[in-house]
Design an enzyme around this catalytic site. Structure first.
Site, PDB file in Angstrom:
ATOM      1  N   THR A 133       4.371  27.660  16.577  1.00 32.08           N
ATOM      2  CA  THR A 133       3.742  28.440  17.657  1.00 32.08           C
ATOM      3  C   THR A 133       4.601  28.488  18.925  1.00 32.08           C
ATOM      4  O   THR A 133       4.345  29.296  19.812  1.00 32.08           O
ATOM      5  CB  THR A 133       2.393  27.819  18.047  1.00 32.08           C
ATOM      6  OG1 THR A 133       2.660  26.508  18.591  1.00 32.08           O
ATOM      7  CG2 THR A 133       1.467  27.684  16.853  1.00 32.08           C
ATOM      8  N   ASP A 173      20.130  22.920  19.160  1.00 28.37           N
ATOM      9  CA  ASP A 173      19.032  22.042  19.569  1.00 28.37           C
ATOM     10  C   ASP A 173      19.603  20.880  20.390  1.00 28.37           C
ATOM     11  O   ASP A 173      20.321  20.021  19.871  1.00 28.37           O
ATOM     12  CB  ASP A 173      18.307  21.511  18.317  1.00 28.37           C
ATOM     13  CG  ASP A 173      17.043  20.766  18.689  1.00 28.37           C
ATOM     14  OD1 ASP A 173      15.957  21.178  18.260  1.00 28.37           O
ATOM     15  OD2 ASP A 173      17.137  19.742  19.429  1.00 28.37           O
ATOM     16  N   ARG A 207       7.755  20.880  21.416  1.00 28.71           N
ATOM     17  CA  ARG A 207       7.421  22.271  21.167  1.00 28.71           C
ATOM     18  C   ARG A 207       7.060  22.425  19.708  1.00 28.71           C
ATOM     19  O   ARG A 207       7.838  22.074  18.833  1.00 28.71           O
ATOM     20  CB  ARG A 207       8.695  23.080  21.458  1.00 28.71           C
ATOM     21  CG  ARG A 207       8.466  24.422  22.010  1.00 28.71           C
ATOM     22  CD  ARG A 207       9.750  25.045  22.473  1.00 28.71           C
ATOM     23  NE  ARG A 207      10.785  25.219  21.475  1.00 28.71           N
ATOM     24  CZ  ARG A 207      11.581  26.277  21.422  1.00 28.71           C
ATOM     25  NH1 ARG A 207      11.432  27.249  22.286  1.00 28.71           N
ATOM     26  NH2 ARG A 207      12.528  26.360  20.530  1.00 28.71           N
ATOM     27  N   ASP A 217      18.716  17.229  19.222  1.00 28.13           N
ATOM     28  CA  ASP A 217      19.430  16.822  18.000  1.00 28.13           C
ATOM     29  C   ASP A 217      20.903  16.565  18.274  1.00 28.13           C
ATOM     30  O   ASP A 217      21.497  15.631  17.727  1.00 28.13           O
ATOM     31  CB  ASP A 217      19.280  17.907  16.921  1.00 28.13           C
ATOM     32  CG  ASP A 217      17.877  17.925  16.327  1.00 28.13           C
ATOM     33  OD1 ASP A 217      17.177  16.897  16.416  1.00 28.13           O
ATOM     34  OD2 ASP A 217      17.478  18.974  15.788  1.00 28.13           O
TER      35      ASP A 217
HETATM   36  C1  PRP Z   1      13.414  21.441  23.644  1.00 27.49           C
HETATM   37  C2  PRP Z   1      14.058  21.326  25.023  1.00 27.49           C
HETATM   38  C3  PRP Z   1      12.924  21.691  25.930  1.00 27.49           C
HETATM   39  C4  PRP Z   1      12.172  22.715  25.134  1.00 27.49           C
HETATM   40  C5  PRP Z   1      12.524  24.071  25.677  1.00 27.49           C
HETATM   41  O1  PRP Z   1      12.657  20.317  23.384  1.00 27.49           O
HETATM   42  O2  PRP Z   1      14.597  20.071  25.297  1.00 27.49           O
HETATM   43  O3  PRP Z   1      12.076  20.601  26.269  1.00 27.49           O
HETATM   44  O4  PRP Z   1      12.611  22.604  23.782  1.00 27.49           O
HETATM   45  O5  PRP Z   1      11.792  25.047  25.042  1.00 27.49           O
HETATM   46  P1  PRP Z   1      10.676  25.916  25.778  1.00 27.49           P
HETATM   47  O6  PRP Z   1      11.264  26.345  27.070  1.00 27.49           O
HETATM   48  O7  PRP Z   1      10.470  27.062  24.827  1.00 27.49           O
HETATM   49  O8  PRP Z   1       9.445  25.093  25.917  1.00 27.49           O
HETATM   50  P2  PRP Z   1      11.910  20.069  21.975  1.00 27.49           P
HETATM   51  O9  PRP Z   1      10.486  20.541  22.052  1.00 27.49           O
HETATM   52  O10 PRP Z   1      12.734  20.600  20.865  1.00 27.49           O
HETATM   53  O11 PRP Z   1      11.812  18.499  21.932  1.00 27.49           O
HETATM   54  P3  PRP Z   1      12.982  17.396  21.922  1.00 27.49           P
HETATM   55  O12 PRP Z   1      13.599  17.366  23.307  1.00 27.49           O
HETATM   56  O13 PRP Z   1      12.239  16.159  21.613  1.00 27.49           O
HETATM   57  O14 PRP Z   1      13.992  17.760  20.873  1.00 27.49           O
HETATM   58  N1  URA Z   2      15.337  23.897  22.671  1.00 28.49           N
HETATM   59  C1  URA Z   2      16.629  23.647  22.341  1.00 28.49           C
HETATM   60  O1  URA Z   2      17.014  22.490  22.199  1.00 28.49           O
HETATM   61  N2  URA Z   2      17.465  24.682  22.205  1.00 28.49           N
HETATM   62  C2  URA Z   2      17.081  25.955  22.345  1.00 28.49           C
HETATM   63  O2  URA Z   2      17.903  26.867  22.214  1.00 28.49           O
HETATM   64  C3  URA Z   2      15.726  26.204  22.673  1.00 28.49           C
HETATM   65  C4  URA Z   2      14.880  25.160  22.830  1.00 28.49           C
END
Ligand code: PRP
Ligand code: URA
Length: 212
Positions: free
Chosen positions: A111, A203, A107, A206
């Site tokens: 944006t 997150d 994400r 993380d």
């Molecule tokens: C996080 C989470 C989802 C997404 C959710 O991933 O694991 O995939 O955000 O958000 P959304 O519903 O608004 O799309 P992130 O993009 O942070 O990537 P990561 O899993 O690599 O940390």
């Molecule tokens: N992705 C995450 O990991 N946590 C949130 O709260 C939203 C998106």
């Protein structure tokens, strides 16, 4: 939030108990990973209620009988990278034969738009019952795009499993993909201005992998 016939939100004491520990900022990486797996396992019993079985002959020490099995090739798990990976073992614990495909979405932090960066799926994915897993359903953008990408590759039978969802995410996903069943362990209040779920757990990627 509006009611959707294809959305199932758990109301289970074990999940409430585990989610409270998961949310806690002082919960460390090891316990966080274990809880994500355990909650996924509890959810799997409900999410797999309609998995197809085939009859098989079983010989017990006393006699022959008829049993039932989930055919080896019939189910696939597709984690949305990265955080979705944390849920795979929770399903494998109860269905170790499930195949695994991977779809990478990140994400954009400004944006909040999702971007696909990886996709590798098992052969014959179009004929499998596919469980897309991602602990967080926030705006719903990542799940909507991942599911659209799977449909483009021929997947027809899709179930989404998320640990925590915002109402905004459920509404977007249910509207965009009314044919997809959505299982969410916990429905939270809303998103903040950065697209994070409140109260949420921070997150997920993380906290699973210790990257911050
Ligand atoms: C996080 C989470 C989802 C997404 C959710 O991933 O694991 O995939 O955000 O958000 P959304 O519903 O608004 O799309 P992130 O993009 O942070 O990537 P990561 O899993 O690599 O940390
Ligand atoms: N992705 C995450 O990991 N946590 C949130 O709260 C939203 C998106």
């Amino acid at each position: 939030m509006k009611q959707y016939p294809n959305v199932f939100i758990f109301d289970h004491p074990l999940i409430k108990h585990k989610i409270s520990i998961l949310r806690d900022r002082s919960t460390g990486m090891k316990q966080f990973r274990e809880l994500i797996e355990e909650i996924t396992t509890v959810m799997t019993y409900e999410a797999m209620k309609d998995v197809a079985l085939v009859p098989v002959e079983v010989e017990t020490p006393l006699e022959k009988t008829v049993g039932y099995r989930v055919p080896e090739e019939s189910v696939a798990i597709v984690p949305i990278l990265r955080a979705g990976l944390g849920m795979v073992n929770g399903i494998h614990r109860v269905l170790p034969t499930a195949r695994v495909g991977h779809i990478g979405m990140y994400r954009d932090e400004e944006t909040l738009e999702p971007h696909e960066y990886y996709c590798k799926l098992p052969d014959g994915i179009g004929e499998k019952k596919v469980f897309v897993v991602d602990p967080m359903l926030a705006t719903g953008g990542s799940a909507c795009d991942a599911i659209a990408a799977l449909k483009k590759r021929g997947v027809k039978d899709i179930t989404m499993m998320s640990i925590i969802a915002a109402p905004e995410g459920i509404e977007k996903l249910a509207a965009a993909h009314p044919d997809v069943r959505i299982f969410v362990s916990t429905l939270d209040r809303c998103l903040n201005e950065h697209g994070y779920i409140l109260p949420g757990l921070g997150d997920a990627g993380d906290r699973l992998y210790g990257t911050k």
